[in-house]
Motif scaffolding. Sequence first.
Motif, PDB file in Angstrom:
ATOM      1  N   GLN A 224      64.648  58.732  28.127  1.00 35.67           N
ATOM      2  CA  GLN A 224      65.433  58.245  26.993  1.00 35.67           C
ATOM      3  C   GLN A 224      66.839  57.845  27.436  1.00 35.67           C
ATOM      4  O   GLN A 224      67.364  56.806  27.013  1.00 35.67           O
ATOM      5  CB  GLN A 224      65.485  59.321  25.902  1.00 35.67           C
ATOM      6  CG  GLN A 224      64.155  59.514  25.195  1.00 35.67           C
ATOM      7  CD  GLN A 224      64.077  60.816  24.411  1.00 35.67           C
ATOM      8  OE1 GLN A 224      64.895  61.718  24.593  1.00 35.67           O
ATOM      9  NE2 GLN A 224      63.083  60.931  23.546  1.00 35.67           N
ATOM     10  N   LEU A 225      67.444  58.650  28.302  1.00 31.79           N
ATOM     11  CA  LEU A 225      68.778  58.304  28.808  1.00 31.79           C
ATOM     12  C   LEU A 225      68.731  57.000  29.596  1.00 31.79           C
ATOM     13  O   LEU A 225      69.609  56.138  29.447  1.00 31.79           O
ATOM     14  CB  LEU A 225      69.326  59.424  29.684  1.00 31.79           C
ATOM     15  CG  LEU A 225      70.743  59.171  30.211  1.00 31.79           C
ATOM     16  CD1 LEU A 225      71.775  59.394  29.123  1.00 31.79           C
ATOM     17  CD2 LEU A 225      71.048  60.040  31.427  1.00 31.79           C
ATOM     18  N   ALA A 226      67.699  56.850  30.432  1.00 34.60           N
ATOM     19  CA  ALA A 226      67.586  55.647  31.264  1.00 34.60           C
ATOM     20  C   ALA A 226      67.432  54.400  30.413  1.00 34.60           C
ATOM     21  O   ALA A 226      68.003  53.346  30.731  1.00 34.60           O
ATOM     22  CB  ALA A 226      66.401  55.786  32.219  1.00 34.60           C
ATOM     23  N   LEU A 227      66.681  54.487  29.340  1.00 39.17           N
ATOM     24  CA  LEU A 227      66.490  53.333  28.457  1.00 39.17           C
ATOM     25  C   LEU A 227      67.757  53.038  27.659  1.00 39.17           C
ATOM     26  O   LEU A 227      68.134  51.881  27.476  1.00 39.17           O
ATOM     27  CB  LEU A 227      65.304  53.572  27.517  1.00 39.17           C
ATOM     28  CG  LEU A 227      63.946  53.718  28.212  1.00 39.17           C
ATOM     29  CD1 LEU A 227      62.865  54.091  27.199  1.00 39.17           C
ATOM     30  CD2 LEU A 227      63.564  52.431  28.934  1.00 39.17           C
ATOM     31  N   LEU A 236      67.936  44.223  27.970  1.00 36.87           N
ATOM     32  CA  LEU A 236      66.760  44.555  27.172  1.00 36.87           C
ATOM     33  C   LEU A 236      65.731  45.317  28.009  1.00 36.87           C
ATOM     34  O   LEU A 236      65.182  44.762  28.957  1.00 36.87           O
ATOM     35  CB  LEU A 236      66.146  43.258  26.612  1.00 36.87           C
ATOM     36  CG  LEU A 236      65.062  43.354  25.560  1.00 36.87           C
ATOM     37  CD1 LEU A 236      64.992  42.049  24.756  1.00 36.87           C
ATOM     38  CD2 LEU A 236      63.681  43.655  26.150  1.00 36.87           C
ATOM     39  N   PRO A 237      65.458  46.586  27.685  1.00 34.52           N
ATOM     40  CA  PRO A 237      64.491  47.363  28.468  1.00 34.52           C
ATOM     41  C   PRO A 237      63.049  47.105  28.049  1.00 34.52           C
ATOM     42  O   PRO A 237      62.760  46.866  26.875  1.00 34.52           O
ATOM     43  CB  PRO A 237      64.891  48.808  28.171  1.00 34.52           C
ATOM     44  CG  PRO A 237      65.434  48.759  26.779  1.00 34.52           C
ATOM     45  CD  PRO A 237      66.099  47.408  26.640  1.00 34.52           C
ATOM     46  N   LEU A 238      62.154  47.199  29.033  1.00 34.21           N
ATOM     47  CA  LEU A 238      60.721  47.004  28.807  1.00 34.21           C
ATOM     48  C   LEU A 238      59.948  48.213  29.354  1.00 34.21           C
ATOM     49  O   LEU A 238      59.258  48.120  30.367  1.00 34.21           O
ATOM     50  CB  LEU A 238      60.246  45.722  29.493  1.00 34.21           C
ATOM     51  CG  LEU A 238      60.809  44.409  28.949  1.00 34.21           C
ATOM     52  CD1 LEU A 238      60.636  43.292  29.962  1.00 34.21           C
ATOM     53  CD2 LEU A 238      60.145  44.044  27.626  1.00 34.21           C
ATOM     54  N   LEU A 253      65.888  56.488  20.774  1.00 31.79           N
ATOM     55  CA  LEU A 253      67.054  56.043  21.530  1.00 31.79           C
ATOM     56  C   LEU A 253      68.305  55.938  20.660  1.00 31.79           C
ATOM     57  O   LEU A 253      69.277  55.286  21.041  1.00 31.79           O
ATOM     58  CB  LEU A 253      66.753  54.681  22.171  1.00 31.79           C
ATOM     59  CG  LEU A 253      65.475  54.590  23.023  1.00 31.79           C
ATOM     60  CD1 LEU A 253      65.270  53.158  23.514  1.00 31.79           C
ATOM     61  CD2 LEU A 253      65.538  55.554  24.199  1.00 31.79           C
ATOM     62  N   ASN A 254      68.286  56.610  19.518  1.00 30.97           N
ATOM     63  CA  ASN A 254      69.411  56.502  18.585  1.00 30.97           C
ATOM     64  C   ASN A 254      70.524  57.486  18.927  1.00 30.97           C
ATOM     65  O   ASN A 254      70.807  58.426  18.176  1.00 30.97           O
ATOM     66  CB  ASN A 254      68.928  56.715  17.149  1.00 30.97           C
ATOM     67  CG  ASN A 254      68.078  55.562  16.662  1.00 30.97           C
ATOM     68  OD1 ASN A 254      68.572  54.451  16.554  1.00 30.97           O
ATOM     69  ND2 ASN A 254      66.807  55.814  16.406  1.00 30.97           N
ATOM     70  N   PHE A 255      71.117  57.289  20.092  1.00 35.13           N
ATOM     71  CA  PHE A 255      72.282  58.075  20.492  1.00 35.13           C
ATOM     72  C   PHE A 255      73.168  57.162  21.335  1.00 35.13           C
ATOM     73  O   PHE A 255      72.739  56.096  21.769  1.00 35.13           O
ATOM     74  CB  PHE A 255      71.862  59.332  21.282  1.00 35.13           C
ATOM     75  CG  PHE A 255      71.149  59.042  22.577  1.00 35.13           C
ATOM     76  CD1 PHE A 255      71.844  59.013  23.787  1.00 35.13           C
ATOM     77  CD2 PHE A 255      69.773  58.796  22.600  1.00 35.13           C
ATOM     78  CE1 PHE A 255      71.191  58.747  24.986  1.00 35.13           C
ATOM     79  CE2 PHE A 255      69.114  58.533  23.796  1.00 35.13           C
ATOM     80  CZ  PHE A 255      69.823  58.509  24.992  1.00 35.13           C
TER      81      PHE A 255
END
Length: 282
Positions: A224-227, A236-238, A253-255
Amino acid sequence: MTLLTDTFTLNNGIKIPQVGFGTWEIPDGEEAYNSTKWALEAGYRHIDTALVYENEKSVGKAIKDSGIPRSEVFITTKQPAENKSYDQALKDFDQSLKNLGIDYVDLYLIHAPWPWDLAGKRYNQENLDVWKAFTEIYQSGRAKAVGVSNFDVIDLQNILDNSKLKPAVNQIQYYIGFTEPKISKFCKDNDILVEAYSPLATGKMLNNPQVKEIAAKYGVTTAQLALRFVLENGVLPLPRSTKKDHIVDNTNLNFQIDAEDLSTLNSLKDTASNMYHNETQG
């Protein structure tokens, strides 16, 4: 709207969901179908595939079976890197549409500027020939946007110098400690969105102690941190996975990463040093 469906705006005005679900190395059949199905159920509205992944049929079927209106799913596919001719590019595109069972894609990419076994060799004229086909596809409306993948600065400049149509996207390998700064800066300076494939370094950076320490501070997983790191950098992450729980976890990822920690993450050296990188990028 959710974080998954919040958008970036491409240089032609098209909106693209800011997180996509990648399907590289997910075999055609049950795995590709289920993974895509679970991603859509989890809220993804941006699905990324490629002709050479050989899973377009299952990906397309999962999208169709989801019942989600076609207009609400952003579909990307890619033209094989090995095929460097105008005629073949048109044929490849038609094959992808047939495989996916759709009449247009939202984004169509040249998969690489060279055949994979000849990485680093220049194919300047051949890429222009392919881009001519892409331009016609775009002008026909059968691709809402067109772009490239794995292109370095020289490859990108070749397109910019010889075509009125600018790539909307450059999809490159990008993760904490490997952000391809020269390519990324060039893209930003020229209003080309960077998309990050392998944003988790195919899982090889998930046990990096420095990343784990910062993730623990926020009470999130290293994935999650990496994304979130990718998003914080305007990229834009995939992410991809074949496990339903991981697919769902990767949507949380809402942080926000504070400025100091983001600076630390951006200063790290390759967090997955055993990852393969092609010689033209870095």
